[in-house]
Design a protein around this motif. Sequence first.
Motif, PDB file in Angstrom:
ATOM      1  N   ASP A 333     -56.346 108.719  -2.515  1.00  0.00           N
ATOM      2  CA  ASP A 333     -54.889 108.793  -2.656  1.00  0.00           C
ATOM      3  C   ASP A 333     -54.424 108.214  -3.988  1.00  0.00           C
ATOM      4  O   ASP A 333     -53.517 108.742  -4.623  1.00  0.00           O
ATOM      5  CB  ASP A 333     -54.206 108.068  -1.502  1.00  0.00           C
ATOM      6  N   ARG A 337     -48.219 107.641  -0.904  1.00  0.00           N
ATOM      7  CA  ARG A 337     -48.032 109.071  -0.776  1.00  0.00           C
ATOM      8  C   ARG A 337     -46.573 109.465  -0.502  1.00  0.00           C
ATOM      9  O   ARG A 337     -46.312 110.565  -0.002  1.00  0.00           O
ATOM     10  CB  ARG A 337     -48.926 109.606   0.352  1.00  0.00           C
ATOM     11  N   THR A 363     -53.641 108.424   5.282  1.00  0.00           N
ATOM     12  CA  THR A 363     -53.059 108.321   3.942  1.00  0.00           C
ATOM     13  C   THR A 363     -52.699 106.872   3.659  1.00  0.00           C
ATOM     14  O   THR A 363     -52.714 106.027   4.561  1.00  0.00           O
ATOM     15  CB  THR A 363     -51.787 109.185   3.810  1.00  0.00           C
ATOM     16  N   ASP A 391     -54.788 117.133   1.668  1.00  0.00           N
ATOM     17  CA  ASP A 391     -54.249 116.976   0.322  1.00  0.00           C
ATOM     18  C   ASP A 391     -52.738 117.151   0.241  1.00  0.00           C
ATOM     19  O   ASP A 391     -52.157 116.980  -0.818  1.00  0.00           O
ATOM     20  CB  ASP A 391     -54.924 117.989  -0.624  1.00  0.00           C
ATOM     21  N   ARG A 407     -52.969 114.027  -3.080  1.00  0.00           N
ATOM     22  CA  ARG A 407     -53.860 112.903  -3.347  1.00  0.00           C
ATOM     23  C   ARG A 407     -54.088 112.791  -4.857  1.00  0.00           C
ATOM     24  O   ARG A 407     -54.886 113.521  -5.436  1.00  0.00           O
ATOM     25  CB  ARG A 407     -55.187 113.106  -2.609  1.00  0.00           C
TER      26      ARG A 407
END
Length: 478
Positions: A333, A337, A363, A391, A407
Amino acid sequence: MFEGSDLSAMDFPAMSDEGLIDALRTAHGASAAAQAAEVFAVRELYRRHRAASAEPGPGGVRAGEFAATEAAVAVQVDEGSVAAMIDVGLALEGWLPRTRAEFAAGRIDLAKVRVIIDNTRAVARDVLGELEPRLLETAGRTTPVRLRQAARRWVARLDPIGAQRRREQRQNDRDVRIRAMQDSMAVFEGLLPAPGAQTVAMRLREMSLQVCASDPRTMPQRRADALVALADGSGRLRCGCGRGERCPKKDVAAEPPRRPLIQIGIPADTLLGISEAPAFLAGYGPIDAALARLLAEHARFQVIPEQSDADDPVAGEQVAQSPRLDREVRALDGMCRFPGCTMPAAESELAHHRQPISRADTTTLCARHHRLKTLADKKKVPWDTWLADPDRLQWTAPTGTVHTTVREGSRYLFPHKDIEAPTGLNEGPPQIEPANGFPDDLAYPLRGHVLVHRQLCRITPEDEIPDDAPTPATNPAY
């Protein structure tokens, strides 16, 4: 004041010098009025969020805490800038009604409004009635720098007994931040009480004199290196004269420096010198391959595979507590995020989106945006998250707008998977927004704004204080 002025229709080449100056004033006034409209709009959004926050305390929504989050993703700026705008709006509504009216009319701009707020925050209200009109009159005919000088002089004259009160209140604003710059550089800046700042300054000067006169560095360079030496534990600045035993300062004792507590994601090919793909410095962004290899000389390595057997669903509690899952997700990551947030993954928390838990369903979110996700999962705030695939993490704002993050670290660890990368050989890596502090932004001249209203102090991700309560590892809402 500026309604009906069609700036786009102005024929500048046909104007006289006087006409161009008038057009410049008109454009600047329209810009100031637009700044005011933006401040008042986000202030009203914050007011509505506060009114709707009915569950204060642990586990509830702190009043108005995500108004800046919603506004930031709407106009694509950082939450710190939005928090500063909210703070400006609250101050104008609270004790500066004349300033608010002048700002709304476009007669003073945001930079001057900030000067007035900053210099009246702790002034006695009976003094403010005399001071505000004088500040506004001066603001109309001088620069923000001169306005600040005049404001300080008048405040000291009109409210001398308030000097101690203002100093004590200002001490609560102490802070140290880092701003990313281009070319692998960063600005280290802080707001400290004068004695503490002088202590740091004198210590840096003392360390700068630990080297001999033949050291090739300038004093500014010595002070910068001394600050790092102060932090790494060595406690002294090593001389760079190159004379070895003949250096008159060779006997100054020093502790061995500690390794820097930073995280860098670097592709294996770059580390081995096979390619020159950029590396990723957590909290900063892309750095060149040569610097990454230099930093890697004294680093502790963790290998992150492109595929991991941690992706295989197993017992959720076992995976959630796996050190391997932790390091791999943080490395892939790279940062929080949430849209626009650049808090390093190493300083963030793991968020699980599905059961059973795996690397593909986990995440990293900073403490602030992890809190937002938790509240959204519990239907306490009108946000929604959906992990479309490993992703792509989608965030749906209360207005229905969808924002997608990817990511970032994976783009650097595995450059061949970065389909958005430029193909030109001479194109350098794009700079990301800094994780700490506000960027230099002409549209939002708010960097360094010191918040008046303490309830806003946790709006920026780097200022969020994580909860002490443990997070259930197997609950998909966390």
